[in-house]
Design a protein around this motif. Structure first.
Motif, PDB file in Angstrom:
ATOM      1  N   SER A 952       0.825  -1.212   0.000  1.00  0.00           N
ATOM      2  CA  SER A 952       0.000   0.000   0.000  1.00  0.00           C
ATOM      3  C   SER A 952       0.858   1.259   0.000  1.00  0.00           C
ATOM      4  O   SER A 952       0.333   2.370  -0.019  1.00  0.00           O
ATOM      5  N   ALA A 953       2.218   1.065  -0.014  1.00  0.00           N
ATOM      6  CA  ALA A 953       3.119   2.220   0.023  1.00  0.00           C
ATOM      7  C   ALA A 953       3.080   2.959  -1.306  1.00  0.00           C
ATOM      8  O   ALA A 953       2.703   2.420  -2.359  1.00  0.00           O
ATOM      9  N   SER A 954       3.494   4.227  -1.259  1.00  0.00           N
ATOM     10  CA  SER A 954       3.531   5.055  -2.461  1.00  0.00           C
ATOM     11  C   SER A 954       4.871   4.908  -3.171  1.00  0.00           C
ATOM     12  O   SER A 954       5.886   4.517  -2.577  1.00  0.00           O
ATOM     13  N   LYS A 955       4.883   5.280  -4.455  1.00  0.00           N
ATOM     14  CA  LYS A 955       6.038   5.070  -5.337  1.00  0.00           C
ATOM     15  C   LYS A 955       6.863   6.345  -5.466  1.00  0.00           C
ATOM     16  O   LYS A 955       6.338   7.403  -5.804  1.00  0.00           O
ATOM     17  N   CYS A 956       8.173   6.198  -5.217  1.00  0.00           N
ATOM     18  CA  CYS A 956       9.095   7.323  -5.392  1.00  0.00           C
ATOM     19  C   CYS A 956       9.145   7.698  -6.869  1.00  0.00           C
ATOM     20  O   CYS A 956       9.284   6.841  -7.742  1.00  0.00           O
ATOM     21  N   GLY A 957       9.061   8.997  -7.152  1.00  0.00           N
ATOM     22  CA  GLY A 957       9.049   9.458  -8.533  1.00  0.00           C
ATOM     23  C   GLY A 957      10.385   9.357  -9.219  1.00  0.00           C
ATOM     24  O   GLY A 957      10.465   9.532 -10.439  1.00  0.00           O
ATOM     25  N   PRO A 964       7.175   3.306   2.685  1.00  0.00           N
ATOM     26  CA  PRO A 964       6.261   4.027   3.608  1.00  0.00           C
ATOM     27  C   PRO A 964       6.624   5.499   3.777  1.00  0.00           C
ATOM     28  O   PRO A 964       5.749   6.335   4.060  1.00  0.00           O
ATOM     29  N   SER A 965       7.918   5.831   3.558  1.00  0.00           N
ATOM     30  CA  SER A 965       8.341   7.225   3.754  1.00  0.00           C
ATOM     31  C   SER A 965       7.922   8.138   2.615  1.00  0.00           C
ATOM     32  O   SER A 965       8.052   9.366   2.719  1.00  0.00           O
ATOM     33  N   VAL A 966       7.431   7.578   1.522  1.00  0.00           N
ATOM     34  CA  VAL A 966       6.990   8.398   0.380  1.00  0.00           C
ATOM     35  C   VAL A 966       5.535   8.789   0.623  1.00  0.00           C
ATOM     36  O   VAL A 966       4.653   7.925   0.718  1.00  0.00           O
ATOM     37  N   LEU A 972       9.359  12.107  -3.607  1.00  0.00           N
ATOM     38  CA  LEU A 972      10.677  11.494  -3.492  1.00  0.00           C
ATOM     39  C   LEU A 972      10.865  10.844  -2.132  1.00  0.00           C
ATOM     40  O   LEU A 972      10.393  11.346  -1.103  1.00  0.00           O
ATOM     41  N   CYS A 973      11.585   9.728  -2.160  1.00  0.00           N
ATOM     42  CA  CYS A 973      12.010   9.121  -0.906  1.00  0.00           C
ATOM     43  C   CYS A 973      13.147   9.963  -0.333  1.00  0.00           C
ATOM     44  O   CYS A 973      13.695  10.845  -1.017  1.00  0.00           O
ATOM     45  N   GLY A 974      13.536   9.685   0.869  1.00  0.00           N
ATOM     46  CA  GLY A 974      14.568  10.484   1.517  1.00  0.00           C
ATOM     47  C   GLY A 974      15.878  10.447   0.770  1.00  0.00           C
ATOM     48  O   GLY A 974      16.547  11.490   0.597  1.00  0.00           O
TER      49      GLY A 974
END
Length: 987
Positions: A952-957, A964-966, A972-974
């Motif tokens: 269910s996590a979002s996708k880094c562009g 989960p951090s996105v 963007l992820c970290g």
């Protein structure tokens, strides 16, 4: 919602000019031209000067046609051996060579004559030899270019040719060594003879073909005397033969001393043996082996029932001692009126026939030996063209049919030798033919060149004795030849007998060769037994041929006494003349020059025979490895490498020649390969249309594909080639090429290790440990000449350990980590190590592609083929732990696949995975597992199975990881946010 930014310009994708499509047929000729212009072979000699030598001596192919697939495989193997030894730092030169004399070339020139309606006999010998020389030179040039096109690196500017005058002189010098040490003699014994080519043949020049229509006849010989069994007088001893043409030269009969014989009596035998009215009793008796009685009666149409047959005597063959019979054609008088003794022969069996064998010492080895032992000499009735000689009483030139036509034909001519031919008809008329048919099935020898049937024919020939004591020839480890001297071998007069074998305390040529076979290394090992069995059972070496194109047996024989002239001074003059003027120097007009002032040419006969070409090629070690013309070579050779048929040919002739002149083998190891078959495992044949032309394969696929095929098959056995097989080889090639393409792209701009002593990540340590394992395996395979294992391990490492595992895992770091990130730097440093090792490993296999790879990265870096074996870091890793992890990774991949098929997820990055906690090796965090498995997340569970669900996590562009951090898709992820910030700031 704001428009999402395109982050493609912030991703570090591999960049290279190295194309995915190879285009080998177009690219390879250019690389080959550059090697030739730059003198790569000479550069390599200079680079390895002073190093330990490795000498592979090239077995000379015949210069008489285009390269075929067997040539291609053979030379690729040789080239790979030389290249791997050079890669290991040795000085490994390669001087190619060609066999230019002999029947294969002479036969081709004669074929041209036949097309032109010319007869070779009408052409002066010197002119004919010149045409043979030109024909061979033409094909040397053709084959040289074809082999160069395969990427074979060698001394192409100066190959060795057996027809070079220096080589011809050296071959004669080797012959003279045998003469001067008493190993050479002239004798008369049956040898394989081709009536079509009118020459003796070596075993290696004979092939066997199955016949289904051979004649078989039963012939009755009337018994005239029998001291031990008087009741046999008047009976008929029955012989069976599949060669009716040998009956005109019969001189005896042979029986087995321990075989049980039976005398059969029946009145209905009378028509069979042609008794005419008024001849007396109708009781006829036939003597045959008891064990063969049933088969004999079934084979003979003269019997209707067996009930009327009586066994009037049975006894052992030993009871037949002293028995004398007469030839069925005794009424012709002369040769045929002479009694035919029955002799005990231990070779007589009851496998087939009648248990009584007719003896023709002119045309059989057993016949010759048994008759010779009993004072019966051959009569030399059959001429070189296969016809009975002009003065022969039966079927000679004066023997005509009712129309006055000459009846003689070549003895193997089917009409002549058939059940209704002149021999059988005459035997039938004489009342001696019991049966005749043309339905016998067996294997029969044929000339491998003309494909015509051959015969055994007794004729004066030159032999090297292999059981003569060689106490005068001490072993010479240095490879130097023996000194001149030794007693001359006596040659007979008109029809000399062979020198008897002499077994003494000293070594013989046979025992020396057998001893060397035990010392030499064989790859595969079974080659030792094959060569040993051949040497153990072989007869004396027949070295003479009755042809025009070859090195002469340049010897003189005294006309009266028949003695062979053995004079080192005469021999030296002959050798020098031939080395200066070619074999044409051996002509009658120069006899006085050779003999010198102390002898008169009229007293000596110049031998007109030429040498067996196997003696030529067997002597190559002497005039190539020991010659100043090729200072890069040395003797003995480390390796001889040819097809398995050369146990009968070059391996054996070289062994015998060197053992007879130097006391040792000319090689320390022998490697043999099998034959190339079609995809179904059938022998290739132009008539079957199943041949594969390597020239066309190179035009379509490229030379590197042929090389990869040759090194991928188990060439120690017979192997296959075809379109589907080549497609499979193409797949392996693409795996290797794509691996190098990725390496080149990933290393774009890499200038060296900039890790500043940072610890090497555990995955990189594991891959370097895998590389060290591969290195050890490839070293072992190269030393074992196991290029099948070498190539397979290289391909598997690139496709399984790198592309499908290491590269797959680390592509995220390569593409998305910051340029100076320690993890990315460590990865590229390992890629650089891999590149330098793999391009060297691949260089002996894919010679053109490896050069393309190397020059793509290092345009001014010289040739990859000047490099040496890589030094790989000796890094250890917990291999069982990593193997367990890779096994778990495969389970995860398998569990994800059904969700990909039903499009629940599109890639593994969208998968949340739960793995059995007990299956996870120690030391790996869940985050590390997700990175290694290329999934969104990994958790550990109590189940024994791997379970997968969509995350269910979002996708880094930017990196496309679902984390989960996105906060939302496209953000963007970290890690990526930090990298993009640094890049934007640098702008």
């Amino acid at each position: 919602m704001t428009e999402q930014r395109d982050y493609r310009d912030t991703v570090f994708l591999p960049k290279t000019d190295f194309p995915m499509k190879a285009g080998l047929p177009q690219k390879e000729p250019g690389i080959l031209a550059r090697w030739q212009d730059e003198g790569i072979y000479q550069q390599l000699r200079k680079a390895r000067e002073g190093r330990e030598k490795f000498i592979l001596h090239d077995g000379p192919p015949y210069a008489n046609g285009n390269m075929h697939i067997g040539h291609a495989l053979n030379h690729v193997l040789k080239d790979t051996v030389v290249r791997t030894q050079s890669l290991l730092g040795k000085d490994a030169p390669y001087v190619p060579g060609w066999d230019c004399h002999g029947l294969p070339i002479e036969w081709k020139v004669e074929e041209l004559y036949r097309k032109q309606k010319r007869d070779k006999k009408d052409v002066p010998a010197k002119e004919f030899r010149a045409e043979c020389r030109a024909y061979a030179a033409k094909w040397v040039d053709v084959q040289r270019e074809q082999l160069k096109r395969l990427g074979i690196n060698g001394r192409w500017d100066k190959p060795y040719l057996t027809m070079r005058p220096e080589a011809e002189g050296a071959i004669v010098a080797e012959l003279h060594k045998f003469a001067e040490t008493g190993q050479l003699y002239r004798g008369a014994k049956p040898v394989m003879w081709s009536p079509v080519e009118e020459t003796a043949l070596a075993d290696a020049e004979v092939e066997y073909a199955d016949l289904t229509d051979s004649p078989q006849i039963d012939v009755a010989f009337e018994i005239m005397e029998c001291p031990n069994v008087p009741e046999l007088v008047g009976a008929h001893a029955v012989i069976w033969t599949t060669t009716p043409w040998t009956i005109p030269v019969n001189q005896a009969l042979a029986y087995g001393p321990d075989i049980e014989y039976v005398l059969l009596q029946a009145s209905f035998f009378a028509p069979a043996i042609g008794t005419k009215p008024g001849d007396g009793s109708m009781d006829f008796k036939l003597l045959i082996a008891k064990e063969l009685q049933k088969a004999f009666l079934e084979r003979n149409t003269c019997t209707e029932v067996a009930a009327g047959i009586q066994e009037v005597w049975t006894g052992k063959g030993s009871d037949l001692a002293g028995t004398v019979a007469r030839h069925p054609m005794h009424h012709l008088g002369g040769f045929y009126a002479k009694p035919r003794p029955m002799l005990a022969g231990d070779f007589v069996t009851t496998d087939s026939g009648t248990g009584i064998v007719h003896m023709a010492p002119d045309h059989g080895e057993d016949d010759f030996d048994l008759c010779k032992a009993n004072g019966i000499d051959p009569v030399f009735a059959v001429m070189g063209d296969g016809r009975y000689r002009d003065d022969w009483l039966w079927l000679g030139a004066g023997d005509v049919d009712a129309d006055g036509k000459e009846r003689r034909r070549s003895v193997i001519n089917k009409p002549f030798n058939a059940p209704d031919g002149p021999i059988c008809n005459d035997l039938r008329e004489a009342g001696a033919l019991l049966s005749a048919s043309a339905d016998y099935q067996h294997s029969y020898p044929h000339s491998w060149r003309s494909k015509a049937k051959v015969i055994y024919r007794c004729t004066p020939q030159w032999f090297i004795a292999i059981d003569e004591e060689l106490s005068h020839l001490p072993p010479l480890p240095s490879g130097e030849g023996p000194g001149v001297g030794g007693s001359p071998s006596a040659a007979g007069a008109e029809h000399p007998s062979p020198t008897p074998t002499v077994k003494g305390k000293g070594s013989t040529l046979r025992s020396t060769a057998l001893s060397e076979i035990e010392r030499v290394r064989f790859v595969p090992e079974k080659g030792r037994n094959r060569l040993r069995s051949m040497v153990e059972s072989r007869p004396d070496w027949l070295i003479s041929r009755q042809r025009a194109w070859g090195v002469p047996i340049a010897l003189f024989v005294h006309r009266e006494g028949g003695e062979l002239l053995v004079d080192p001074a005469v021999n030296a003059r002959i050798q020098a003349a031939i080395a200066a003027d070619t074999v044409d120097a051996w002509e009658d007009s120069r006899a006085g020059e050779f003999l010198g002032p102390d002898r008169h040419p009229d007293d000596y006969e110049m031998v007109s025979d030429i040498l067996d070409v196997w003696f030529d090629s067997g002597s190559t070690h002497a005039f190539v490895l020991e010659s100043d013309e090729w200072p890069e070579l040395s003797s003995p050779a480390d390796l001889y490498l040819e097809g398995s048929d050369q146990h009968r040919g070059w391996f054996q002739s070289s062994l015998l020649e060197s053992c007879g002149t130097r006391g040792r083998a000319p090689y320390d190891a022998v490697l043999t390969h099998g034959f190339t078959m079609d995809p179904k495992g059938m022998k290739m044949s132009k008539s079957l249309g199943n041949t594969v032309d390597p020239l066309k394969v190179m035009e379509q696929y490229g030379a590197d594909i042929i090389r990869l095929w040759a090194l991928s098959v188990d060439y120690t056995e017979d192997h296959r080639i075809g379109d589907e097989i080549l497609k499979g080889v193409g797949d392996s090639y693409r795996k290797l090429r794509n691996t190098f393409r990725y390496l080149l792209g990933a290393l774009d701009g890499f200038v060296g290790d900039t890790s500043d002593g940072a610890p090497v990540p555990e995955l990189e340590q594991y891959v370097l440990a895998l590389l060290a394992e591969l290195d050890a395996k490839l070293l072992r395979a190269a030393g074992d000449y196991d290029f099948n294992a070498y190539t397979r391990r290289l391909v598997d490492f690139c496709s399984e350990d790198l592309s499908a595992f290491f590269f797959d895992i680390r592509k995220d770091s390569l593409y998305c980590d910051g340029p100076d990130d320690p993890a990315r730097r460590a990865y590229r440093t390992v890629l650089d190590t891999l590149f330098h090792a793999l391009v060297r490993y691949a260089a002996p296999v894919l010679v053109f592609t490896a050069e393309e790879i190397w020059t793509t990265r290092y345009p001014d870096g010289g040739s990859v083929h000047l490099l040496e074996w890589p030094v790989v870091p000796a890094i250890a890793a917990d291999m069982p732990r990593w193997e367990a992890l890779r096994s778990l990774r495969e389970q995860v991949t398998e569990a994800i696949e059904p969700l990909r098929r039903d499009k629940t997820i599109r890639s593994s990055l969208e998968a949340d995975v739960t793995v059995p906690a007990a299956a996870v090796p120690s030391g790996f965090t869940d985050e590390a597992l997700a990175e290694l498995f290329i999934t969104a997340s990994v958790t550990r569970g109590d189940s024994d199975a791997v379970t997968v669900s969509r995350t269910s996590a979002s996708k880094c562009g930017r990196c496309w990881r679902l984390l989960p951090s996105v906060p939302e898709d496209g953000a963007l992820c970290g890690r990526c946010d930090s990298v993009v910030g640094e890049l934007d700031g640098a702008k």
